[in-house]
Write a protein that holds these residues in place. Sequence first.
Motif, short mmCIF file in Angstrom:
data_model
loop_
_atom_site.label_atom_id
_atom_site.label_comp_id
_atom_site.label_asym_id
_atom_site.label_seq_id
_atom_site.Cartn_x
_atom_site.Cartn_y
_atom_site.Cartn_z
N GLU A 236 21.26 -70.20 -4.68
CA GLU A 236 22.22 -69.77 -5.69
C GLU A 236 23.26 -70.87 -5.79
O GLU A 236 23.74 -71.37 -4.76
CB GLU A 236 22.90 -68.46 -5.31
N VAL A 237 23.59 -71.26 -7.01
CA VAL A 237 24.56 -72.34 -7.22
C VAL A 237 25.69 -71.84 -8.09
O VAL A 237 25.46 -71.34 -9.20
CB VAL A 237 23.89 -73.57 -7.86
N HIS A 238 26.91 -71.97 -7.60
CA HIS A 238 28.10 -71.59 -8.36
C HIS A 238 28.57 -72.79 -9.17
O HIS A 238 28.72 -73.89 -8.65
CB HIS A 238 29.20 -71.13 -7.42
N GLN A 239 28.81 -72.55 -10.45
CA GLN A 239 29.31 -73.57 -11.34
C GLN A 239 30.43 -72.96 -12.20
O GLN A 239 30.65 -71.77 -12.19
CB GLN A 239 28.19 -74.09 -12.26
N GLY A 240 31.10 -73.80 -12.96
CA GLY A 240 32.07 -73.34 -13.95
C GLY A 240 33.45 -73.02 -13.44
O GLY A 240 34.36 -72.78 -14.25
N ASP A 241 33.67 -73.00 -12.12
CA ASP A 241 34.99 -72.61 -11.59
C ASP A 241 36.08 -73.58 -12.01
O ASP A 241 37.21 -73.16 -12.28
CB ASP A 241 34.92 -72.50 -10.06
N ALA A 242 35.74 -74.88 -12.09
CA ALA A 242 36.75 -75.87 -12.48
C ALA A 242 37.20 -75.67 -13.92
O ALA A 242 38.28 -76.14 -14.31
CB ALA A 242 36.19 -77.28 -12.31
N LEU A 243 36.40 -74.95 -14.73
CA LEU A 243 36.73 -74.70 -16.13
C LEU A 243 37.15 -73.26 -16.37
O LEU A 243 37.26 -72.83 -17.52
CB LEU A 243 35.51 -75.05 -17.00
N GLY A 244 37.38 -72.52 -15.29
CA GLY A 244 37.81 -71.13 -15.43
C GLY A 244 36.72 -70.20 -15.91
O GLY A 244 37.01 -69.12 -16.44
N ARG A 245 35.44 -70.58 -15.73
CA ARG A 245 34.30 -69.78 -16.17
C ARG A 245 33.32 -69.62 -15.01
O ARG A 245 32.28 -70.25 -14.96
CB ARG A 245 33.58 -70.45 -17.34
N PRO A 246 33.65 -68.79 -14.00
CA PRO A 246 32.76 -68.64 -12.84
C PRO A 246 31.36 -68.23 -13.26
O PRO A 246 31.18 -67.27 -13.99
CB PRO A 246 33.46 -67.55 -12.01
N SER A 247 30.38 -68.97 -12.78
CA SER A 247 29.00 -68.79 -13.20
C SER A 247 28.06 -68.96 -12.01
O SER A 247 28.40 -69.65 -11.04
CB SER A 247 28.62 -69.80 -14.29
N SER A 248 26.89 -68.34 -12.10
CA SER A 248 25.89 -68.45 -11.05
C SER A 248 24.52 -68.68 -11.65
O SER A 248 24.15 -68.04 -12.65
CB SER A 248 25.84 -67.18 -10.19
N VAL A 249 23.77 -69.56 -11.01
CA VAL A 249 22.38 -69.81 -11.38
C VAL A 249 21.54 -69.70 -10.11
O VAL A 249 21.95 -70.17 -9.05
CB VAL A 249 22.19 -71.20 -12.01
N PHE A 250 20.37 -69.07 -10.25
CA PHE A 250 19.45 -68.92 -9.13
C PHE A 250 18.21 -69.76 -9.40
O PHE A 250 17.80 -69.94 -10.55
CB PHE A 250 19.06 -67.45 -8.95
N ALA A 251 17.58 -70.26 -8.34
CA ALA A 251 16.36 -71.04 -8.52
C ALA A 251 15.54 -71.04 -7.24
O ALA A 251 16.07 -70.85 -6.13
CB ALA A 251 16.68 -72.49 -8.92
N THR A 252 14.26 -71.24 -7.41
CA THR A 252 13.35 -71.44 -6.29
C THR A 252 12.27 -72.40 -6.73
O THR A 252 11.91 -72.45 -7.92
CB THR A 252 12.74 -70.10 -5.83
N ALA A 253 11.76 -73.20 -5.81
CA ALA A 253 10.76 -74.21 -6.14
C ALA A 253 9.47 -73.96 -5.37
O ALA A 253 9.48 -73.42 -4.26
CB ALA A 253 11.30 -75.60 -5.84
N THR A 254 8.37 -74.39 -5.96
CA THR A 254 7.05 -74.20 -5.37
C THR A 254 6.24 -75.48 -5.53
O THR A 254 6.30 -76.13 -6.59
CB THR A 254 6.31 -73.04 -6.06
N GLN A 255 5.48 -75.83 -4.50
CA GLN A 255 4.59 -76.97 -4.59
C GLN A 255 3.26 -76.53 -5.21
O GLN A 255 2.65 -75.56 -4.76
CB GLN A 255 4.33 -77.56 -3.20
#
Length: 277
Positions: A236-255
């Motif tokens: 889970e990656v938190h983004q957007g806090d520096a712009l006042g827009r707290p956001s979350s993105v989830f990801a998983t990778a597979t070979q």
Amino acid sequence: MNACARDRRGGSPTTVVFDDATRTDDERRAIASTVDTSHTAFVDTSDGVLPVVRFFTSEGELQNCGHGTIAAQAVLLPPDATQHHGHQRTGGRTVAVTVTRRRNGIEVWFEQGVIALRDRAEPASAAIISALGLTRGDIAADDLRVASPGTPRLLVPVREPRTLSALRPDFARLAAECRRLGYLGCFAYALSPTAGPATARMFAPAIGVDEDIVNANSVGCLAAHLLDTSRNSDIEVHQGDALGRPSSVFATATQTRDGIVSRIGGLVHHLTISRTA
């Protein structure tokens, strides 16, 4: 749409337009430059089977857009449906999507496809690191990678979250260097020392977006990099806090036999519809 919201807050404001086949690309770019969002998704459902989704910023068309895909698919979920498994056509490839209506919004996951990874020699990236406002000691050089799900971007590992939060890039220099090297932008991130969410900021002035509130495709790239370096790719990656827009993105990778592929998810929590003649 507020794509990739966190706890029903924030997210990246994204415009979704049902496309008109007679509209030109210049008109699409003009629309993208007048709406109050960084990215615009144009959705063509004219064949009645597989929607075609294209993405534009004020600078022109993008080959793909992660949070734009999440926003577009949330719009396409029928009002009476609780879940949809389907596909969209974007950038010359077919993307598998799963859309689920939740109590706190609409959750969208999509298959990013194969991600190309390569090391970045330091002499070529030194100017970008400087333009970001970082020093050599601020980054974990061994993790500096170029990742491409279709368009390359530089993954920049920042050692300290507080350094990441304080970044004030020179956007003119950064845009020039990204154009010179053919990068979409720079995804600067700091991993958690525990099992908590990572934090990240995406800078893409070369495509007219100084700082992106959310860049979901880059989160998928990070998941691929972590898998490639024998680490846990469920993130889970938190983004957007520096712009006042707290956001979350989830990801998983597979070979896979074709290479590393990522699956990306996010939540949409607000929809405003405007119809014009």
